[in-house]
Write an enzyme that holds these catalytic residues in place. Sequence first.
Site, PDB file in Angstrom:
ATOM      1  N   GLY A 205      81.856  23.778 116.124  1.00 23.98           N
ATOM      2  CA  GLY A 205      81.047  23.264 115.005  1.00 23.98           C
ATOM      3  C   GLY A 205      79.775  24.082 114.869  1.00 23.98           C
TER       4      GLY A 205
ATOM      5  N   ALA B  81      68.684  37.524 117.512  1.00 19.98           N
ATOM      6  CA  ALA B  81      68.023  37.917 118.763  1.00 19.98           C
ATOM      7  C   ALA B  81      68.984  38.697 119.667  1.00 19.98           C
ATOM      8  CB  ALA B  81      67.496  36.673 119.482  1.00 19.98           C
TER       9      ALA B  81
ATOM     10  N   VAL C 250      71.572  40.608 118.791  1.00 19.77           N
ATOM     11  CA  VAL C 250      71.793  41.968 118.261  1.00 19.77           C
ATOM     12  C   VAL C 250      70.571  42.844 118.513  1.00 19.77           C
ATOM     13  CG1 VAL C 250      72.078  43.313 116.121  1.00 19.77           C
ATOM     14  CG2 VAL C 250      73.492  41.278 116.513  1.00 19.77           C
ATOM     15  N   ARG C 251      69.414  42.330 118.158  1.00 23.00           N
ATOM     16  CA  ARG C 251      68.211  43.178 118.247  1.00 23.00           C
ATOM     17  C   ARG C 251      67.810  43.445 119.695  1.00 23.00           C
ATOM     18  NH1 ARG C 251      64.742  41.506 112.815  1.00 23.00           N
ATOM     19  NH2 ARG C 251      66.245  42.494 111.418  1.00 23.00           N
TER      20      ARG C 251
ATOM     21  N   GLY D 122      79.574  25.046 121.765  1.00 23.40           N
ATOM     22  CA  GLY D 122      79.451  23.848 122.586  1.00 23.40           C
ATOM     23  C   GLY D 122      80.402  23.857 123.776  1.00 23.40           C
ATOM     24  N   ASP D 123      80.649  22.685 124.268  1.00 24.47           N
ATOM     25  CA  ASP D 123      81.460  22.483 125.471  1.00 24.47           C
ATOM     26  C   ASP D 123      82.838  23.176 125.399  1.00 24.47           C
ATOM     27  OD1 ASP D 123      81.869  20.718 127.919  1.00 24.47           O
ATOM     28  OD2 ASP D 123      83.574  20.155 126.641  1.00 24.47           O
ATOM     29  N   GLY D 124      83.558  22.956 124.282  1.00 18.71           N
ATOM     30  CA  GLY D 124      84.899  23.541 124.125  1.00 18.71           C
ATOM     31  C   GLY D 124      84.833  25.063 124.117  1.00 18.71           C
TER      32      GLY D 124
ATOM     33  N   THR E  98      75.261  23.627 119.655  1.00 19.59           N
ATOM     34  CA  THR E  98      75.897  22.405 119.130  1.00 19.59           C
ATOM     35  C   THR E  98      74.810  21.395 118.808  1.00 19.59           C
ATOM     36  OG1 THR E  98      77.196  20.444 119.700  1.00 19.59           O
ATOM     37  CG2 THR E  98      76.326  21.679 121.545  1.00 19.59           C
TER      38      THR E  98
ATOM     39  N   ASP F 271      75.133  18.341 119.118  1.00 19.82           N
ATOM     40  CA  ASP F 271      75.398  17.102 119.863  1.00 19.82           C
ATOM     41  C   ASP F 271      74.522  16.857 121.096  1.00 19.82           C
ATOM     42  OD1 ASP F 271      77.284  16.267 118.098  1.00 19.82           O
ATOM     43  OD2 ASP F 271      79.010  16.907 119.275  1.00 19.82           O
TER      44      ASP F 271
ATOM     45  N   ASP G 241      75.141  17.624 124.153  1.00 18.25           N
ATOM     46  CA  ASP G 241      76.037  16.999 125.126  1.00 18.25           C
ATOM     47  C   ASP G 241      76.387  17.920 126.306  1.00 18.25           C
ATOM     48  OD1 ASP G 241      77.484  18.797 123.650  1.00 18.25           O
ATOM     49  OD2 ASP G 241      79.190  17.486 123.293  1.00 18.25           O
TER      50      ASP G 241
ATOM     51  N   ARG H   4      64.714   3.560 104.655  1.00 21.53           N
ATOM     52  CA  ARG H   4      63.782   2.468 104.916  1.00 21.53           C
ATOM     53  C   ARG H   4      63.098   2.023 103.623  1.00 21.53           C
ATOM     54  NH1 ARG H   4      60.504   3.830 109.368  1.00 21.53           N
ATOM     55  NH2 ARG H   4      61.651   2.385 110.661  1.00 21.53           N
TER      56      ARG H   4
ATOM     57  N   MET I 171      76.257  11.709 113.783  1.00 22.88           N
ATOM     58  CA  MET I 171      77.287  12.382 114.577  1.00 22.88           C
ATOM     59  C   MET I 171      77.095  12.135 116.070  1.00 22.88           C
ATOM     60  SD  MET I 171      78.290  15.960 112.759  1.00 22.88           S
ATOM     61  CE  MET I 171      79.606  15.965 111.545  1.00 22.88           C
TER      62      MET I 171
ATOM     63  N   ARG J 122      80.366  12.155 119.073  1.00 20.50           N
ATOM     64  CA  ARG J 122      81.606  11.463 119.447  1.00 20.50           C
ATOM     65  C   ARG J 122      81.522  10.876 120.852  1.00 20.50           C
ATOM     66  NH1 ARG J 122      85.590  16.201 117.652  1.00 20.50           N
ATOM     67  NH2 ARG J 122      83.764  17.311 118.391  1.00 20.50           N
TER      68      ARG J 122
END
Length: 319
Positions: free
Chosen positions: A11, A22, A24-25, A102-104, A125, A127, A129, A154, A169, A171
Amino acid sequence: MPKIGILTSGGDAPGMNAAVRAAVRTALFNGFEACGIERGYEGLIDGEIRDMDVSSVADILHRGGTILQTARSDRFRTEEGISKAVMMIQSFGIDALIIVGGDGSMRGALELAKRGVNVMCLPGTIDNDLGYTDFTIGFDTAVHTVLSAISNVRDTSSSHERTTIIEVMGRHCGDIALYSGLAGGAESILVPEKPYDISAICKKIIIGRNRGKRHNIIIKAEGVDIDPFDMAKLIQERTGVESKVVVLSYLQRGGSPTANDRILATSCAYKAVELIRDGSRNRAIGIAANEIVHFDLADALKMAQPFRENYLAMADVLS
Ligand code: F6P
């Protein structure tokens, strides 16, 4: 000249572009060649790889999304896909890969590491997490996006004296709900890490109404096992207070990254290149106690994500 490849995976998250810029440079500054891999592991398998120079990452620091595109790759979960990816890395003469995801994505990187590829992982990510880092790239921006939604909701919630459930979001990890709920003064925060009590939520709404409160904001992480529309119906039936739902969904994944996310992404990518330059292999880079830290990738993936119970307790007392 040794070559560093950069890819974004899973994601997308605001700040990924800052990391690409950053990486690349800093690579070029340190005498490496740099190349970008399109669409994460999908593009790696297909050899969608292009050289990158200083100008190729101009004007992207402030942009959400990722100029390299991203994907969730099912092919990369297969032995055949991973072998093709390794072959591409060899064919294009890539000496090390910087992976922002992320984790995956990090678990995918570990598969490459097992096959001899040098990988440096950046936590990209929204998340938040990943246990080895206090914050992930994109999380701060996502929380700010939710906060702005809370403010708007509100206003209208108060005018109509309604309860509004805002689904965010997350999960498995409730951090977006927790941080935005605490910062936004939500009456109730529901996270996947903790069981929720619908009676307590309703009681709070009734007590609030009796003391003249005009709005009620409930922040619910998507991983909490109840449909928000069913929940709104239940609350309305039990309290008599009209209840609405806002599902923020992909809104949270876009937008210009906050200063915190840009700085985190920039610092992690800068460190990743330094680590490659200095001969390190297979590290996960992040932030702890406001310092850039790095761990062996396999160890990092075993580190548990602490849950901030005290944030939940504070939010409950203060709202
Ligand atoms: O990026 C993480 C995340 O936003 C989760 O919170 C969410 O459930 C998931 O990705 C959905 O993403 P996609 O539909 O792109 O797979």
